[in-house]
Structure formats: structure tokens, C-alpha cells
Write a protein that holds these residues in place. Structure first.
Motif, PDB file in Angstrom:
ATOM      1  N   ASP A  92      12.018   3.772  -5.496  1.00 12.74           N
ATOM      2  CA  ASP A  92      10.672   3.678  -4.927  1.00 12.74           C
ATOM      3  C   ASP A  92       9.780   4.679  -5.641  1.00 12.74           C
ATOM      4  N   VAL A  93       8.527   4.308  -5.813  1.00 12.68           N
ATOM      5  CA  VAL A  93       7.518   5.233  -6.328  1.00 12.68           C
ATOM      6  C   VAL A  93       6.327   5.163  -5.390  1.00 12.68           C
ATOM      7  N   LEU A  94       5.878   6.323  -4.910  1.00  9.38           N
ATOM      8  CA  LEU A  94       4.794   6.392  -3.936  1.00  9.38           C
ATOM      9  C   LEU A  94       3.506   6.820  -4.618  1.00  9.38           C
ATOM     10  N   LEU A  95       2.399   6.232  -4.157  1.00  5.93           N
ATOM     11  CA  LEU A  95       1.067   6.569  -4.657  1.00  5.93           C
ATOM     12  C   LEU A  95       0.140   6.645  -3.446  1.00  5.93           C
ATOM     13  N   GLU A  96      -0.594   7.720  -3.319  1.00  2.00           N
ATOM     14  CA  GLU A  96      -1.424   7.926  -2.140  1.00  2.00           C
ATOM     15  C   GLU A  96      -2.476   6.828  -1.994  1.00  2.00           C
ATOM     16  N   GLU A  97      -2.607   6.301  -0.766  1.00  2.00           N
ATOM     17  CA  GLU A  97      -3.626   5.290  -0.488  1.00  2.00           C
ATOM     18  C   GLU A  97      -5.008   5.944  -0.394  1.00  2.00           C
ATOM     19  N   PRO A 106       0.818  -1.216   0.000  1.00  2.00           N
ATOM     20  CA  PRO A 106       0.000   0.000   0.000  1.00  2.00           C
ATOM     21  C   PRO A 106       0.849   1.263   0.000  1.00  2.00           C
ATOM     22  N   GLY A 107       0.607   2.090  -1.005  1.00  2.00           N
ATOM     23  CA  GLY A 107       1.265   3.375  -1.087  1.00  2.00           C
ATOM     24  C   GLY A 107       2.654   3.384  -1.676  1.00  2.00           C
ATOM     25  N   ARG A 108       3.230   2.198  -2.030  1.00  2.40           N
ATOM     26  CA  ARG A 108       4.625   2.192  -2.451  1.00  2.40           C
ATOM     27  C   ARG A 108       4.935   0.977  -3.317  1.00  2.40           C
ATOM     28  N   ILE A 109       5.787   1.205  -4.336  1.00  8.76           N
ATOM     29  CA  ILE A 109       6.398   0.118  -5.096  1.00  8.76           C
ATOM     30  C   ILE A 109       7.904   0.300  -5.022  1.00  8.76           C
ATOM     31  N   THR A 110       8.628  -0.825  -4.979  1.00  6.23           N
ATOM     32  CA  THR A 110      10.067  -0.780  -4.768  1.00  6.23           C
ATOM     33  C   THR A 110      10.755  -1.814  -5.646  1.00  6.23           C
ATOM     34  N   ALA A 111      11.926  -1.462  -6.166  1.00  9.03           N
ATOM     35  CA  ALA A 111      12.750  -2.420  -6.898  1.00  9.03           C
ATOM     36  C   ALA A 111      14.181  -1.915  -6.919  1.00  9.03           C
ATOM     37  N   VAL A 112      15.109  -2.838  -7.137  1.00  5.56           N
ATOM     38  CA  VAL A 112      16.507  -2.477  -7.358  1.00  5.56           C
ATOM     39  C   VAL A 112      16.736  -2.423  -8.866  1.00  5.56           C
ATOM     40  N   VAL A 113      17.276  -1.307  -9.342  1.00  8.39           N
ATOM     41  CA  VAL A 113      17.503  -1.096 -10.772  1.00  8.39           C
ATOM     42  C   VAL A 113      19.008  -0.955 -10.996  1.00  8.39           C
ATOM     43  N   GLN A 114      19.516  -1.680 -11.972  1.00 11.95           N
ATOM     44  CA  GLN A 114      20.951  -1.629 -12.271  1.00 11.95           C
ATOM     45  C   GLN A 114      21.221  -0.683 -13.437  1.00 11.95           C
ATOM     46  N   ASP A 115      22.164   0.255 -13.202  1.00 12.05           N
ATOM     47  CA  ASP A 115      22.609   1.127 -14.285  1.00 12.05           C
ATOM     48  C   ASP A 115      23.396   0.320 -15.313  1.00 12.05           C
TER      49      ASP A 115
END
Length: 422
Positions: free
Chosen positions: A83-88, A65-74
Motif C-alpha cells: 500500500d502507498v498512502l497519499l494525503e487527501e 482516496p488516500g491509498r493505492i493497493t496491489a499484490v506484488v510477487q517476489d
């Protein structure tokens, strides 16, 4: 700790590279990306994000809820947490959404089928609940210390669009409710209520008189049938009356049933959409509508004449109509000059759709962009959507429905290319 039940965190394995395809195939996945692309201040970061996502640089994605997360490699293999947040949604908004959903059996069925039809989103919006993110709703956080969307958060958003294509319940999880809690709440609201225990017969006379002018509540709206009705069979022993063509009459009845089903679906959600009446079809447009699925012979010939087209032209027109109604028919038959802001937006969309080393060579003419050396073409509709065309036997024919992303549209035109003429 989330205020909701267990099961409000899901982790999705890293997806394979997405070379040569658009990131969002569904309309809700495209709406997710539109929120990102409309708000990002640096188009170069968006391009970097698409490049990373296409290369498979986004690791496992965790959604809660409210957040997505991942590790991204350059490209230099440096790992960044994005992380990208979205209001619940608030508890009150969830109550409104659930009450709205159980009023229409089709909404619950769509969610169970992992679909998010437009009327569900529109009905939710009418109830004051915005499911899909709007401009600026996707808030980025990255340990590369960028203050706006960077290539890492953009790559995460592009990857999540692919997850949303597979399961729109991922969006509802981001908005605050896991699948278990969501379906449990829907089931609880859908359960029939117990009948009240009958009391003693009779009521107080004064009470009955005081409430005598209260009208009962209106009945609930009928549910939309799953498909149009089937017209009755005209296969009888009695010969038809002079001037009556049974085949034409049966086809007219079938197309009328289809149109009645569409109009009923529109009427059942008209209050939520607050939409006006549809523009009346011209005689030529209505002939094309009626020609969809028409049997060969006199029926098709009469409809071709009524539409002002040849038989071959009517076949192309009905193909377009089946993909998008009047809008698709207009794209098939109209050429118009793209100017001013519309041209700027079109060029920006084409520039952003592909990496530089993947971008096809396009030759522009009016609202049409033809791939040089290939039997594929993009046509821009007046509503800003891109329609894929391919060349078959020397004629440009509509390939699929429209897409907001030109790369997505062109991929469907190239999937089944015609005779190789450019």
C-alpha cells in the motif's frame, strides 16, 4: 467508508511487463516518480521495485482516496500486499481548486481530455492546493514489515506512474475525489446563474449616495485562443514595393502570431506563477526562432546568415528549437564539463535508470554520454534533464524532447536510429 460519493474506488487490471521502456512518459508521471526517488533511503530497493514492475509482478492496482493497493510477487513467487498512502485534500482545498479550475475554460477542457498541463498544476499551487506529491508525501505500507519504501511499494509506485500517464484523474482520485464527483462539481460551478428577479424601479436616495464611490469589479481575463491567429493573405494583383519580399513578410507575420500567442498564454498565468521576465533572446537565437517553418529560398538564406550558421546548421538548430526552445538549442551547441554535485547526480541517475543486465555501455565526454556501438547519445542539460540524440548521416541530431529519466530519453533516441554509426 469514504466521505465522498460513489465511484471513489477504481481497480486497474495488471499491466504487461515494461521491458526496455521508461515507466513515465508524461511530465506528471515523472513528477510522481521523482517524489518516490527523492524520498527513498535505499536505492537498492528502488532498483528492486523497477525490476519487479518491469517483470509484470504487480497485480491489479486498486485506487481510492488516500491509498493505492496491489499484490506484488517476489522473484520466489511470495505474494506481498503493498500500500502507498497519499494525503487527501481537505474540503476547503477542493473548493479552492474547483473555483480556480472553472475560471479557466482550458483547465476544464484539459481534465476532460485526460491531461494535466503545467499551468493547471501551477495555478492550483498558487491557490494553495498541491496536486502532485512532493518529497516524502508517498507513505509506504507493506506486509514484508519494511519501515521505508521496499521493493514491493516501489514496484507499485512505478506501475502507478504508467496509470497516471494514461489518466491523470487517477491522481485526483487519490487526492479524494472520484471522476463523477469532480466533473459534477465543475459542471455545477460552470452553470450560468439565474438572473435576479427585477424589483421595483428606483432605490433609496441615501443608499445610492453612500455607494456612489464604489467602482464596479474588473472584467474577467480573456480566454486564451486555442491556437495562434492566421495572418492575412498577401496574394494580390498589386506588385510588391521595391525591397519587399512577400514570402518573408508573410512568414514574419505568422511567427509573430505564434510568439504573441505564447506571450499571452504566459501573461494570463503570470500572476499565479509569480515569475520574472524571460531572458532576452540574442540575435542568433531569435533568427533560429524565426526560421522555424521558414520557406526555402531567400528567407531561409537570410535567416541562416543572421544566425551565424550554415543552412544545414540552421536546419539542426530549428529542429532543436522546436523540441525545447533556447534550452534545447543550448544542448545542441554547447559542450560543458559536468563536475561536483552535478556529476554525482548524473551518475546516480544513469545507475538507477536500468537494471544491471539491461544497462547500455556508455562512453562519457563532457555533458554527453554515447552508447558504444550504437547511433544513440544522451546529453545532459544544465537544468538536469536528459536530451536524446541519434546519429543521422554522420551528424548528431536531436531526437525528441527532454526527459527526467535517462532510460526514457534514450528509448526515444533508439526508436528511430540513424545510419548505424557509433
Amino acid at each position: 467508508m469514504s466521505r465522498y460519493d460513489e465511484g471513489t474506488e477504481r481497480t486497474f487490471a495488471a499491466l504487461p511487463p515494461a521491458q526496455g521502456r521508461g515507466f513515465a512518459q508524461t511530465w506528471w508521471g515523472q513528477a510522481w516518480l521523482k517524489s518516490l526517488e527523492d524520498a527513498a533511503l535505499d536505492s537498492q530497493q528502488l532498483k528492486a521495485g523497477r525490476r519487479l514492475a518491469r517483470a509484470g509482478a504487480v497485480g491489479a492496482v486498486t485506487v481510492r482516496p488516500g491509498r493505492i493497493t496491489a499484490v506484488v510477487q517476489d522473484r520466489d513467487r511470495t505474494a506481498r500486499r503493498a500500500d502507498v498512502l497519499l494525503e487527501e485534500l481537505s474540503d476547503e482545498q477542493w473548493d479552492r481548486f474547483l473555483d480556480m479550475a472553472v475560471e479557466r475554460a482550458g483547465h476544464v477542457a484539459a481534465l476532460l481530455d485526460r491531461e494535466m498541463p503545467p499551468h493547471l498544476v501551477e495555478d492550483a499551487a498558487a491557490a494553495g492546493v498541491e496536486l502532485l506529491p512532493g518529497m516524502g508525501d508517498l507513505e509506504p505500507e507493506c506486509d514484508c514489515d519494511a519501515w521505508d519504501h521496499c521493493g514491493h511499494t516501489a514496484a507499485l509506485c512505478y506501475q502507478v506512474a504508467r496509470l497516471l500517464d494514461q489518466d491523470p484523474l487517477v491522481l485526483l482520485l487519490m487526492r479524494g475525489r472520484g471522476e463523477r464527483a469532480l466533473l459534477g462539481a465543475l459542471q455545477a460551478r460552470s452553470a450560468p446563474r439565474a438572473e435576479p428577479v427585477a424589483g421595483p424601479e428606483g432605490v433609496d436616495a441615501a443608499e445610492a449616495y453612500a455607494t456612489g464611490d464604489i467602482l464596479p469589479s474588473l472584467p474577467t481575463l480573456p480566454e486564451l485562443p486555442s491556437e495562434p491567429g492566421t495572418p492575412p493573405s498577401l496574394d494580390t494583383d498589386a506588385p510588391p514595393a521595391p525591397g519587399i519580399d512577400p514570402g518573408a513578410l508573410h512568414h514574419l507575420a505568422a511567427r509573430t502570431a505564434v510568439e504573441a500567442h505564447r506571450l499571452l498564454a504566459r501573461a494570463l498565468r503570470a500572476e499565479a506563477e509569480q515569475q520574472g521576465s524571460e531572458p532576452e533572446l540574442t540575435a542568433a537565437q531569435d533568427a533560429v526562432r524565426l526560421a522555424v517553418g521558414a520557406p526555402e529560398g531567400s528567407v531561409a538564406a537570410r535567416l541562416a546568415e543572421g544566425s551565424g550558421r550554415s543552412r544545414e546548421g540552421l536546419t539542426l538548430a530549428t529542429r532543436a528549437w522546436s523540441l525545447g526552445g533556447p534550452a534545447a538549442l543550448a544542448v545542441l551547441e554547447e559542450e560543458w564539463t559536468v563536475e561536483a554535485e552535478t556529476l554525482v547526480r548524473a551518475r546516480a541517475a544513469l545507475e538507477a535508470a536500468w537494471d544491471e543486465d539491461e544497462r547500455p555501455v556508455l562512453r562519457a565526454g563532457f555533458n554527453r554520454w554515447t552508447v558504444v556501438g550504437e547511433p544513440a547519445q544522451l546529453r545532459l542539460g544544465r537544468d538536469g534533464r536528459w536530451w536524446p540524440y541519434r546519429k543521422e548521416r554522420g551528424r548528431w541530431v536531436p531526437a525528441e524532447g527532454a526527459a527526467l529519466d535517462p532510460a526514457t530519453a534514450l528509448s526515444s533516441a533508439e526508436a528511430d536510429s540513424g545510419d548505424g554509426e557509433a
